[in-house]
Scaffold this active site. Structure first.
Site, short mmCIF file in Angstrom:
data_model
loop_
_atom_site.label_atom_id
_atom_site.label_comp_id
_atom_site.label_asym_id
_atom_site.label_seq_id
_atom_site.Cartn_x
_atom_site.Cartn_y
_atom_site.Cartn_z
N SER A 1 0.66 -1.33 0.15
CA SER A 1 0.26 -0.08 -0.04
C SER A 1 0.90 0.48 -0.09
O SER A 1 0.28 2.12 -0.32
CB SER A 1 -0.72 -0.18 0.80
OG SER A 1 0.07 -0.36 2.27
N GLU B 1 -8.07 15.35 9.70
CA GLU B 1 -8.49 15.27 11.00
C GLU B 1 -9.15 14.63 11.52
O GLU B 1 -9.12 14.61 13.13
CB GLU B 1 -9.90 16.76 10.35
CG GLU B 1 -9.54 18.20 10.59
CD GLU B 1 -10.89 19.40 10.18
OE1 GLU B 1 -11.50 18.76 10.15
OE2 GLU B 1 -10.37 20.70 9.42
N HIS C 1 1.11 5.57 5.71
CA HIS C 1 0.66 6.03 4.64
C HIS C 1 0.94 7.72 3.91
O HIS C 1 1.09 8.29 4.71
CB HIS C 1 -0.72 5.80 4.21
CG HIS C 1 -0.74 4.19 4.04
ND1 HIS C 1 -1.60 3.64 5.50
CD2 HIS C 1 -0.33 3.21 3.67
CE1 HIS C 1 -1.98 2.33 5.08
NE2 HIS C 1 -1.40 1.99 4.23
#
Length: 271
Positions: free
Chosen positions: A48, A217, A224
């Site tokens: 990823s 937020e 990542h």
């Protein structure tokens, strides 16, 4: 599922992946059977941290999405990295077979695994650094070489981890060392992205690095990247490709330029 069915399914995955920014071309060519130059492809096999992201994941950005910004035509990028995969599960799902079915002489296969290989509680993904991890990586090396392509190993990019004294910490155990040893034993180019990213995070510091990871937020993701982080890591990757002479100076561009975040785009997921 049999191996043949896995191959067919994974080949369909490659055909279905939208290229977008991840398929922008660059400058190197390779001879075709008729002697005329043809476009080369740099395939990415990984997890990823490198993978193509889509609108539902934005602003999360894999470093492979920024790679074409630093490469010249006509070297194409085929980003086949997938979230959550290890060197083992990528093979078991037929994804390596699909790449090897598409790769051609003169192409490159960039291999970055390690994040998910360390998951001891998941037998579908876990590999041991000095045995099964290296064994699985050899499948990528031998498969690429058998097809006249060049394999390139890349140690896993580091997570954002700092100790109480503000020192960037390594999080990948012995996997980077095992990959370095395999690269030396096999005579394969190594991009030491783990060491380089760790040094970069140390230089930036604990607070500044938040601007490079997927901190929002509602989420504090220390693994990542957001667009600036993906661009920064991609720049490290291309500089290493140049340093190791996998690519030449005519193959790269913009290494010292600011890359606008707006160049990163997230396509809609395919059905």
């Amino acid at each position: 599922m049999s191996l043949t069915r896995r191959q067919v399914a994974a080949a369909a995955l490659i055909a279905a992946v939208p290229v977008g920014a991840a398929a922008s071309p660059a400058h190197a060519t390779a001879p075709s059977h008729g002697g005329a130059p043809r476009t080369r492809t740099l395939f990415i096999a990984g997890d990823s941290t490198a993978a193509q992201k889509y609108t539902d994941a934005a602003p999360e950005t894999g470093w492979g999405m920024a790679l074409p910004f630093f490469l010249r035509k006509p070297l194409k990028v085929s980003n086949q990295a997938v979230n959550g995969r290890s060197s083992k599960s990528f093979v078991d799902e037929g994804r390596l077979d699909a790449i090897l079915g598409a790769i051609r002489p003169g192409d490159l296969l960039l291999i970055q695994f390690g994040h998910n290989d360390a998951k001891r509680d998941d037998p579908a993904r876990y590999t041991e650094p000095w045995t099964t991890y290296q064994d699985h990586l050899r499948l990528y090396l031998t498969g690429a070489r058998a097809r006249g392509a060049r394999p390139v190993l890349a140690t896993s990019v580091e997570r954002r981890r700092f100790d109480a004294n503000g020192n960037a910490r390594s999080s990948h155990g012995e996997y980077p060392a095992a990959m370095r040893a395999l690269a030396e034993a096999e005579g394969v180019a190594l991009l030491d992205i783990q060491a380089l990213s760790l040094a970069l995070w140390q230089e930036l510091g604990a607070e500044e690095t938040k601007k490079y990871f997927n901190w929002t937020e509602t989420e504090q993701d220390n693994t990542h990247f957001n667009p600036p982080g993906a661009i920064a890591v991609s720049r490290l990757v291309v500089r290493e490709l140049l340093r190791t002479r996998v690519l030449g100076p005519r193959d790269v561009r913009r290494l010292d330029d600011d890359i606008p975040e707006s160049w990163i785009t997230w396509p809609r997921p395919t059905a």
